[in-house]
Design a protein around this motif. Sequence first.
Motif, PDB file in Angstrom:
ATOM      1  N   ARG A   1       8.537  -1.497   8.961  1.00  0.00           N
ATOM      2  CA  ARG A   1       7.116  -1.166   8.992  1.00  0.00           C
ATOM      3  C   ARG A   1       6.792  -0.237   7.824  1.00  0.00           C
ATOM      4  NH1 ARG A   1       3.739  -2.298  12.711  1.00  0.00           N
ATOM      5  NH2 ARG A   1       5.439  -2.791  14.139  1.00  0.00           N
ATOM      6  N   LEU A   2       6.299  -0.833   6.724  1.00  0.00           N
ATOM      7  CA  LEU A   2       5.876  -0.119   5.511  1.00  0.00           C
ATOM      8  C   LEU A   2       7.050   0.486   4.743  1.00  0.00           C
ATOM      9  CD1 LEU A   2       2.755   1.702   7.040  1.00  0.00           C
ATOM     10  CD2 LEU A   2       2.920  -0.627   6.136  1.00  0.00           C
ATOM     11  N   VAL A   3       8.267   0.037   5.032  1.00  0.00           N
ATOM     12  CA  VAL A   3       9.455   0.529   4.336  1.00  0.00           C
ATOM     13  C   VAL A   3      10.390  -0.646   4.054  1.00  0.00           C
ATOM     14  CG1 VAL A   3       9.358   2.847   5.321  1.00  0.00           C
ATOM     15  CG2 VAL A   3      10.601   1.043   6.532  1.00  0.00           C
ATOM     16  N   SER A   4      11.302  -0.448   3.100  1.00  0.00           N
ATOM     17  CA  SER A   4      12.293  -1.464   2.757  1.00  0.00           C
ATOM     18  C   SER A   4      13.616  -0.790   2.449  1.00  0.00           C
ATOM     19  CB  SER A   4      11.847  -2.272   1.530  1.00  0.00           C
ATOM     20  OG  SER A   4      10.623  -2.923   1.741  1.00  0.00           O
ATOM     21  N   CYS A   5      14.701  -1.569   2.536  1.00  0.00           N
ATOM     22  CA  CYS A   5      15.999  -1.046   2.129  1.00  0.00           C
ATOM     23  C   CYS A   5      16.939  -2.182   1.762  1.00  0.00           C
ATOM     24  CB  CYS A   5      16.615  -0.155   3.208  1.00  0.00           C
ATOM     25  SG  CYS A   5      17.406  -1.049   4.563  1.00  0.00           S
ATOM     26  N   VAL A   6      17.943  -1.841   0.973  1.00  0.00           N
ATOM     27  CA  VAL A   6      19.074  -2.726   0.670  1.00  0.00           C
ATOM     28  C   VAL A   6      20.322  -1.933   0.994  1.00  0.00           C
ATOM     29  CG1 VAL A   6      20.340  -3.933  -1.134  1.00  0.00           C
ATOM     30  CG2 VAL A   6      17.839  -4.000  -1.116  1.00  0.00           C
TER      31      VAL A   6
ATOM     32  N   GLU B   1       0.805  -1.213   0.000  1.00  0.00           N
ATOM     33  CA  GLU B   1       0.000   0.000   0.000  1.00  0.00           C
ATOM     34  C   GLU B   1       0.839   1.265   0.000  1.00  0.00           C
ATOM     35  OE1 GLU B   1      -0.234  -1.652   4.294  1.00  0.00           O
ATOM     36  OE2 GLU B   1       0.391  -2.308   2.299  1.00  0.00           O
ATOM     37  N   TYR B   2       2.075   1.187   0.439  1.00  0.00           N
ATOM     38  CA  TYR B   2       2.981   2.340   0.420  1.00  0.00           C
ATOM     39  C   TYR B   2       4.180   2.095  -0.497  1.00  0.00           C
ATOM     40  CZ  TYR B   2       0.242   4.128   4.326  1.00  0.00           C
ATOM     41  OH  TYR B   2      -0.780   4.597   5.124  1.00  0.00           O
ATOM     42  N   PHE B   3       4.003   1.209  -1.465  1.00  0.00           N
ATOM     43  CA  PHE B   3       5.043   0.881  -2.444  1.00  0.00           C
ATOM     44  C   PHE B   3       6.274   0.246  -1.785  1.00  0.00           C
ATOM     45  CE2 PHE B   3       2.663   4.568  -3.997  1.00  0.00           C
ATOM     46  CZ  PHE B   3       2.237   4.122  -5.234  1.00  0.00           C
ATOM     47  N   GLN B   4       6.059  -0.425  -0.637  1.00  0.00           N
ATOM     48  CA  GLN B   4       7.203  -0.975   0.084  1.00  0.00           C
ATOM     49  C   GLN B   4       7.830  -2.193  -0.598  1.00  0.00           C
ATOM     50  OE1 GLN B   4       4.009  -0.693   1.231  1.00  0.00           O
ATOM     51  NE2 GLN B   4       3.550  -2.216   2.800  1.00  0.00           N
ATOM     52  N   ILE B   5       7.126  -2.795  -1.554  1.00  0.00           N
ATOM     53  CA  ILE B   5       7.731  -3.912  -2.285  1.00  0.00           C
ATOM     54  C   ILE B   5       8.775  -3.408  -3.276  1.00  0.00           C
ATOM     55  CG2 ILE B   5       7.230  -5.693  -4.019  1.00  0.00           C
ATOM     56  CD1 ILE B   5       4.750  -6.400  -2.487  1.00  0.00           C
ATOM     57  N   GLY B   6       8.564  -2.191  -3.819  1.00  0.00           N
ATOM     58  CA  GLY B   6       9.582  -1.598  -4.660  1.00  0.00           C
ATOM     59  C   GLY B   6       9.434  -1.828  -6.144  1.00  0.00           C
ATOM     60  N   ASN B   7       8.275  -2.341  -6.562  1.00  0.00           N
ATOM     61  CA  ASN B   7       8.078  -2.581  -7.992  1.00  0.00           C
ATOM     62  C   ASN B   7       7.407  -1.410  -8.699  1.00  0.00           C
ATOM     63  OD1 ASN B   7       5.487  -2.785  -6.993  1.00  0.00           O
ATOM     64  ND2 ASN B   7       5.193  -4.945  -7.537  1.00  0.00           N
ATOM     65  N   GLY B   8       7.161  -0.305  -7.969  1.00  0.00           N
ATOM     66  CA  GLY B   8       6.571   0.875  -8.574  1.00  0.00           C
ATOM     67  C   GLY B   8       5.065   0.833  -8.699  1.00  0.00           C
ATOM     68  N   ARG B   9       4.444  -0.279  -8.296  1.00  0.00           N
ATOM     69  CA  ARG B   9       2.985  -0.407  -8.337  1.00  0.00           C
ATOM     70  C   ARG B   9       2.448  -0.525  -6.915  1.00  0.00           C
ATOM     71  NH1 ARG B   9       4.849  -3.580 -12.630  1.00  0.00           N
ATOM     72  NH2 ARG B   9       4.851  -5.473 -11.367  1.00  0.00           N
TER      73      ARG B   9
END
Length: 604
Positions: free
Chosen positions: A595-600, A522-530
């Motif tokens: 929580r609703l965020v991702s990083c590498v 819902e907050y684009f946390q997967i990172g695929n732009g959708r």
Amino acid sequence: MPPFNPGPRAFLEICRACRNSTLQRSYRSQRRQLSGQGHTRRKPQSSILFACFLGVGGLGIATHNYYDYPLLTSAFAEAPPAPVEVKIEKTKKKKGLSKEENRETISSQHLQVKRSWENPGVYAWGSNSGRVVAPDSDEQTIRTPRRIPFFDGLLLRDIKLDRNFGAAITENGDLLQWGNGFSTDVRQPTATLKGKNLKSLTISRDRVLALGSDGTVYSIPGAKEDQEKGKKVSESSWIPFLSYNSTVSYRRLQPKDLAWNEKVKSIASGAEHLLILTSAGRLFTAASSTEEFPARGQMGIPGLVWTTRPAGPYDQPHEVSTLRGFEIAAIAAGDYHSLALDKEGRVFAFGDNSSGQLGFDPTNESTYVDAPSLIPIQQLYANTGLAPTVKQIFAGGNNSFFTIDASTIARPGSNAKPSSLGRITADTWSSGQGILGTLGNGRWTHVQGTPTKLKTLSALFEYDESTNTVVPIRLKSLSVGATHVAAVMDNVTHVHAGTSDGTDSENDTNWGADVVWWGGNEYFQIGNGRRNNLSVPGYIAPLDGGSGGGEGVVGKSGGGKRKEEHRFQITPRHAVVLGGSGRKVSVEQRVECGRLVSCVYSGV
């Protein structure tokens, strides 16, 4: 004619047919790009063996490329296959390029590996309401991976992100904090706790919990104001009989009655509780938040709530006495539940079970369990001829995940061949809340008590050239956020192109490990732009948005036409000379879901 669906006994015959095919060549040599005119690119051997399991176990995640291959049809179908149109692949080489430039041209994965070494740093995306994933931006969401400029060229020991605050440990062991939850006036990561040689961290709702290399556990306020106004700790100086107060407020959480050589080796935190594992395999728990005292059984101490807590600090560690005698090897914490894995492969769970996250169905009497309970993993493999052993546990939000090695055993009435006994199949299972797709099993389920298998990440195999055998592909790591998940596969990687332990061929390229994502988006946390949620694992594009010119996952576009799609692959650990600094260091890329965020990030 019904579709072909071979059983397990057909697998060895299928693999043997693949292995004997005249199209097979060395795995490494067939990854190289054939540049001469009139040559077609050969299919990697491991990819063909992978195709066997597409028929047996469902969708497979190929180590390098997916290919359509007619061998299975010709070996088992009643009618011969239709003629295959042969297409000559055009060369990707360009005249005048050096060997390294040519590798970058023909392989997207090689270019990703090179860039990760030349430009280490942090990519982040998802909710930016707390200015965590993009501290210098007022955007509310970051749709695709974006570098945080502050970390350019830096290596980190660990990093954890919440939508409101972030924390990281630098290469020299100091703590950095940032985000609106830390301070609305500070827009960049700031060093707070210094000189403690920290090695790992975890975060609760409002505190940072960090583990020092000497086994000391530190609890630091998440907010800068609390660090400045809170009680300062008296610290010893290197000068005898001289002490001073710490620059920031923090607390030490020290388990009692540790043996002479026993120390804390790992920690994991939920929203309100902390798990502390010692080198002797003992488990302690403590409160980890200043907002709420744990009250859902997640500490594993029956009857322990705020009103019944013993005298002393509210966040003092308590030993989980019911696990004495079980040597605990690994721990994991969701928001309000806990998992503990012992050295025999048994999993104990306690805490909130309102979504079935403890691995068994919730009861009407209570939505939580306040004492460690054994998860009945053996029942998942009843009447299968497989003996399961849990190898890894992961948790986050309202979900739990288990990786299992299931070995083939002899049983009465079984026709299994002696050569198949002991063969290991690596599976991944999940339980808990799946309404956003977090279970990863293709379903949208509110409550999932009995663990369900992630078929996409289970029963995967590849060919090992060093032993000339088919081996299972396991998960290397799995990071669970509040609603989404990322899994790093432990597939074959190659990072020696152009070196003395690789080859100097212009066609020998590097490639990393596959990474897949699923769950709430819902907050684009997967990172695929959708923004749509994903209930099955999927790839994302390369972090820098560049694809080079090389091979990728073969997908399908509109109208059924094939196209190349370049996926993100993570760089495994390797000793390299970092770009710009000239310093040699062992470094790897790692994934973190918060929580609703991702990083590498680039980790040491």
